[in-house]
Design an enzyme around this catalytic site. Structure first.
Site, PDB file in Angstrom:
ATOM      1  N   SER A 115       1.772  -1.432  -5.214  1.00 53.05           N
ATOM      2  CA  SER A 115       1.077  -1.695  -3.859  1.00 53.05           C
ATOM      3  C   SER A 115       1.030  -3.379  -4.071  1.00 53.05           C
ATOM      4  O   SER A 115       2.236  -4.095  -4.362  1.00 53.05           O
ATOM      5  CB  SER A 115      -0.357  -1.284  -3.845  1.00 53.05           C
ATOM      6  N   HIS A 141       4.731   1.123   0.280  1.00 47.78           N
ATOM      7  CA  HIS A 141       4.580   2.086   1.070  1.00 47.78           C
ATOM      8  C   HIS A 141       5.695   2.509   2.539  1.00 47.78           C
ATOM      9  O   HIS A 141       5.310   2.699   4.010  1.00 47.78           O
ATOM     10  CB  HIS A 141       2.716   1.838   2.000  1.00 47.78           C
TER      11      HIS A 141
END
Length: 223
Positions: free
Chosen positions: A112, A147
């Site tokens: 992330s 994501h």
């Protein structure tokens, strides 16, 4: 730090040492104790020497901080707020030290925000709404978007940023995919599930953006 540990084992397999020193940076999560404990739980039984570098309660002076970071075989960066992560690193000089460590052979990785930070720019929710952040470390040319499949609006927003030049062409990772870059070039793409993909995203020349799925090697047993 997925439950099956496949990506973690893949990372350790690329370290320069058979029993690597692995430093966890949870800066993007405010040095969360729970996140740190999760890392230590995941790595303490692996063939490595895990450690943690807190910066919100910094204990090392400049010389000790440099010595610690450049001695690591792997620096693993957790998720959270990419913009805050970069700001804190720059205040403490960690950005400069990570570049030095990389030049000396340390493997830099993360999830992330910990994936975003290495590129010139990234796609982020650091400011609330999804947007672009053109202020990464620049160790990897172009941009990164994590994501890509799991957060509403990610795909369209990242493609728009690449299309209008707010972000350079780059790499979009679905959850469960991993990418290894060597000297700025993609040298391996893997996935811990049969569904997760890595995409190369670039302007299409017609005001939009095109994505190309990169073949990924499935880690572990077939799912």
């Amino acid at each position: 730090m997925d439950d099956d540990g496949l990506l973690d084992d893949w990372v350790l397999g690329h370290a320069r040492s058979p029993r690597p020193r692995v430093c966890f940076l949870a800066t993007a999560g405010g040095d969360s104790a729970a996140y740190t404990d999760r890392f230590l739980s995941a790595f303490r039984d692996r063939a490595c020497e895990p450690g943690v570098l807190p910066l919100f309660r910094r204990e090392l002076d400049d010389a000790a901080l440099r010595a610690f970071l450049i001695s690591q075989d792997v620096v693993y960066v957790g998720g959270g707020n990419t913009a805050n992560l970069l700001a804190v690193w720059r205040v403490h000089g960690v950005d400069r030290l990570l570049r030095e460590a990389c030049d000396r052979g340390t493997l830099l990785c993360g999830v992330s925000a910990g994936a975003n930070c290495w590129a010139e720019g990234s796609h982020t929710d650091s400011f609330g709404p999804l947007t672009f952040l053109p202020e990464g470390l620049g160790l990897l040319r172009g941009s990164v978007c994590p994501h890509y499949d799991s957060e509403l609006g990610r795909r369209a927003s990242y493609r728009a940023a690449v299309a209008d030049g707010s972000l350079g062409a780059g790499w979009a990772l679905e959850d469960g995919a991993g990418a290894l870059f060597t000297d700025g070039l993609l040298t391996e793409a893997v996935t811990r599930t049969a569904q997760a993909r890595l995409y190369e995203v670039a302007p299409d020349g017609n005001g939009g953006a095109a994505e190309r799925a990169v073949p990924c090697r499935l880690l572990g047993a077939a799912r």
